[in-house]
Scaffold this motif. Structure first.
Motif, PDB file in Angstrom:
ATOM      1  N   LEU A  38       0.844  -1.188   0.000  1.00 41.83           N
ATOM      2  CA  LEU A  38       0.000   0.000   0.000  1.00 41.83           C
ATOM      3  C   LEU A  38       0.883   1.242   0.000  1.00 41.83           C
ATOM      4  CD1 LEU A  38      -2.238  -1.142   2.997  1.00 41.83           C
ATOM      5  CD2 LEU A  38      -2.706  -1.553   0.577  1.00 41.83           C
ATOM      6  N   ASP A  41       0.406   7.113   1.677  1.00 43.82           N
ATOM      7  CA  ASP A  41      -0.582   8.182   1.753  1.00 43.82           C
ATOM      8  C   ASP A  41      -1.968   7.731   1.292  1.00 43.82           C
ATOM      9  OD1 ASP A  41       0.048   7.808  -0.878  1.00 43.82           O
ATOM     10  OD2 ASP A  41       0.449   9.919  -1.342  1.00 43.82           O
ATOM     11  N   SER A  42      -2.154   6.423   1.119  1.00 45.97           N
ATOM     12  CA  SER A  42      -3.451   5.920   0.672  1.00 45.97           C
ATOM     13  C   SER A  42      -4.383   5.722   1.862  1.00 45.97           C
ATOM     14  CB  SER A  42      -3.279   4.588  -0.061  1.00 45.97           C
ATOM     15  OG  SER A  42      -2.834   3.577   0.838  1.00 45.97           O
ATOM     16  N   GLU A  44      -6.105   3.189   2.634  1.00 47.07           N
ATOM     17  CA  GLU A  44      -5.962   1.837   3.179  1.00 47.07           C
ATOM     18  C   GLU A  44      -4.740   1.692   4.084  1.00 47.07           C
ATOM     19  OE1 GLU A  44      -6.089   2.566  -0.027  1.00 47.07           O
ATOM     20  OE2 GLU A  44      -8.108   1.938  -0.652  1.00 47.07           O
TER      21      GLU A  44
END
Length: 221
Positions: A38, A41-42, A44
């Motif tokens: 991932l 900065d996402s 998730e």
């Protein structure tokens, strides 16, 4: 053999200041079937099992976490290799530490170990950490004084900038020399640089304490 379902993969967020290193780490981990990679900065990333970060971000991870969620386990991958920098990271709660020349196999093993609740240090990092454990650690105030010594300031000027007496500065200098095992300021600066106790760039000088207020002066013709 079927690829593990996403829900059973180890969720790994990557947040590294060097985009080339971040891309390389992501590619290495994506080549393993048991990782789901991932971006740091996402949305998730807040549910990641492990955060792979550089030294600075690893000490202060900024992933948004769900209320009640356990803190993210941090693996630092860095070119910061002095014993003091590694000691700071471990003291800050980092679960693993690798140097940037690590192999794909060691990176994968480190992530798996940390996700399982264990710690992981490469052999080189462990040796450096052991070196730091037998070294006396300067206090925060002593580090302030040390940085100003490296700027070439006298005891009087250091005391003025930090708002402490010149005698107190002398006490701090004496303690610094003893902890670094040196008898001169120049030797102490060299040893501090070797240990990573001084920043690469000189910090801004602190503002001196304001003088006590006095009655305004008047003049008349």
């Amino acid at each position: 053999m079927n690829e593990p379902a996403r829900a059973t993969r180890i969720q790994v967020a990557i947040s590294h200041h060097d985009p080339y290193v971040a891309t390389g780490i992501a590619a290495l981990l994506r080549s393993r079937a048991d990782f789901a990679v991932l971006a740091g900065d996402s949305p998730e990333a807040g549910s990641a099992d492990v955060l792979v970060a550089d030294h600075a971000r690893g000490l202060q991870p900024a992933l948004p976490r769900r209320r009640g969620a356990r803190p993210v386990a941090v693996l630092v991958v860095s070119d910061q290799r002095t014993s003091w920098q590694i000691r700071r990271a471990v003291d800050a709660g980092v679960r693993g530490y690798l140097l940037q020349d690590t192999t794909a196999e060691e990176l994968s093993e480190a992530v798996r170990s940390i996700a399982a609740g264990r710690r992981y240090l490469s052999c080189a990092v462990a040796d450096l950490l052991l070196d730091s454990l037998v070294q006396a650690v300067p206090t925060a105030r002593e580090l302030d004084v040390l940085q100003l010594i490296a700027r070439g300031l006298s005891n009087k000027d250091i005391g003025r900038l930090l708002g402490i007496g010149e005698g107190t500065v002398k006490t701090h200098v004496k303690a610094i020399l003893a902890k670094l095992g040196e008898s001169t300021r120049i030797g102490a600066i060299a040893e501090a640089l070797r240990r990573g106790l001084l920043p690469d760039e000189a910090p801004a000088l602190p503002a001196p304490p304001l003088p006590a207020a006095s009655a305004p002066a008047f003049s008349c013709a």
